[in-house]
Design an enzyme around this catalytic site. Sequence first.
Site, PDB file in Angstrom:
ATOM      1  N   HIS A  26      -7.787  -5.525  -0.584  1.00 15.17           N
ATOM      2  CA  HIS A  26      -6.088  -4.760  -0.818  1.00 15.17           C
ATOM      3  C   HIS A  26      -5.865  -5.567   0.884  1.00 15.17           C
ATOM      4  CE1 HIS A  26      -2.992  -1.547  -0.874  1.00 15.17           C
ATOM      5  NE2 HIS A  26      -3.834  -1.137   0.093  1.00 15.17           N
ATOM      6  N   ASP A  38      -8.011  -4.924  -6.309  1.00 10.17           N
ATOM      7  CA  ASP A  38      -7.339  -4.259  -5.508  1.00 10.17           C
ATOM      8  C   ASP A  38      -7.351  -2.996  -6.170  1.00 10.17           C
ATOM      9  OD1 ASP A  38      -5.945  -3.004  -3.759  1.00 10.17           O
ATOM     10  OD2 ASP A  38      -4.727  -3.998  -3.337  1.00 10.17           O
ATOM     11  N   SER A  91       1.110  -1.299   0.087  1.00  9.61           N
ATOM     12  CA  SER A  91       0.025  -0.428  -0.038  1.00  9.61           C
ATOM     13  C   SER A  91       0.805   1.074   0.342  1.00  9.61           C
ATOM     14  CB  SER A  91      -0.780   0.010   0.677  1.00  9.61           C
ATOM     15  OG  SER A  91      -1.968   0.507   1.113  1.00  9.61           O
TER      16      SER A  91
END
Length: 478
Positions: A449, A359, A295
């Site tokens: 995610h 994602d 991320s």
Amino acid sequence: MEAKPSKKDLYTSYLLINPKEASLFDIFSVLFSRNVKKRKFIESSLEELESFLYRLLIVISALIQKFLLKLSMPMAMIGRTIVFLLNFFYINGGFFGLIRNIMQVRVVIPDKKAATYLSFVGFTDTRMELDINIKYGNAMYYPALSIMACKAAYNNAAYNQALIEGQWKMEFLGYKDYWNDFLGRADTQVVMFRDKSVDHDTIVVCFRGTQPFNSEDWCSDVDLSWYEFPHIGKVHSGFLKALGMQNNAGWAQQVDHDSAHPPRRAPLAYYDIRDTLRYLLQQDPEAKFIVTGHSLGGALAILFPGILFYHDEELLLERMEGVYTFGQPRVGDEAFGQYMEENFRKNRIEYYRYVYCNDMVPRIPSDGLFKHFGTCVYYNSQYQASIVEEEPYKNYLSIWGSIDMRRNAIYELIRSFIMLTKYGADYKEGWPLFFIRIFGLMIPGIPAHCAQDYVNSTRLGSLRHLHLHPFHHKKNRS
């Protein structure tokens, strides 16, 4: 006394968006005027923005950020409460264990600094052990080790030390909080450890990713602010600041300790990590290192070598084996991508960007300005891997993509009930992840995610020959 550099000395141009105090009228007025100098929430070296599409993207970004900032305090409070309750039940042995402890007057209150205290991300995937089937020399070793490190980095320092030394039998090098000059506080976390045996010595640098209940982290992911550097290109400003860009010295070769206001209470990430690596690599001529992150952490991981290139750090670039990111947002424009790819080739450094299915984070910020680069390893919802130039539906706000994402969200929810039966206890999904998958029916792309599916991808993915890259055995060390 040496004069402080001006903004023109630090970067050639910039566009900074700060919608915190902006009215809705001021934000929407960007659509009808190319003159960005008139906008109170935009600071820029540019006089005008010709592209209507670009101005529309700024409006969307500003509105999302404004909404997230309004939710900042309740999000943080909800997050702290949820994490505390999850740890409270966990440390007391679940619901029935808590009842027993209450009756015996031995209720345990969780300690946030203890090695047993998990973050919210930690509860979505509680696996600690490395996959015993993926060992050093295996094509998937670095990515499999990297994603487990990324998952661990969301937890506290004590957890990381106990995991790395106890479970993984590796050398724990530290877990640090790093300063952000522009926010005036420490908000970047990094864990470093060493995987050393008779046949290799690898240092791992892992940047922590987006905190689920931190609105400012999510604002950084959707922000369109940038700085442009000569011969490099435009780079996302929020990620640069988190990595350790100096407020009044930019990316100077060394830290300017006199320019910090307020005074720094922690080191700057890039400089401290660089100096630590210099020392460790000088101690062992055979050691090398990799950089990773999930991320927001992935964005910082790919920017770290970018600044090493900028400073021409020969020792570190010679010993840098690769960069492995998971669910990474876009970090720079096309020129920056070309700059990075050219330097990766020149220094023979591998860069793999992993994307699981739908994602949402790799699809932001919009590719109207920022562009992905490098090798994208894409896994679909059945964990089948392929090398692609860009993940399908490259922008999150895609009409056709939203249909496919919702269909996949339904499939992933159903799949969560059969993972245990199909693959065994290591793939069982807990209640926190189940509720995230329910939430994903409304806002698809958020469950995808989570670290769970990235760990599953590296362990179950079909593309095992992936890393037989011409640069893999690139360096002749004498």
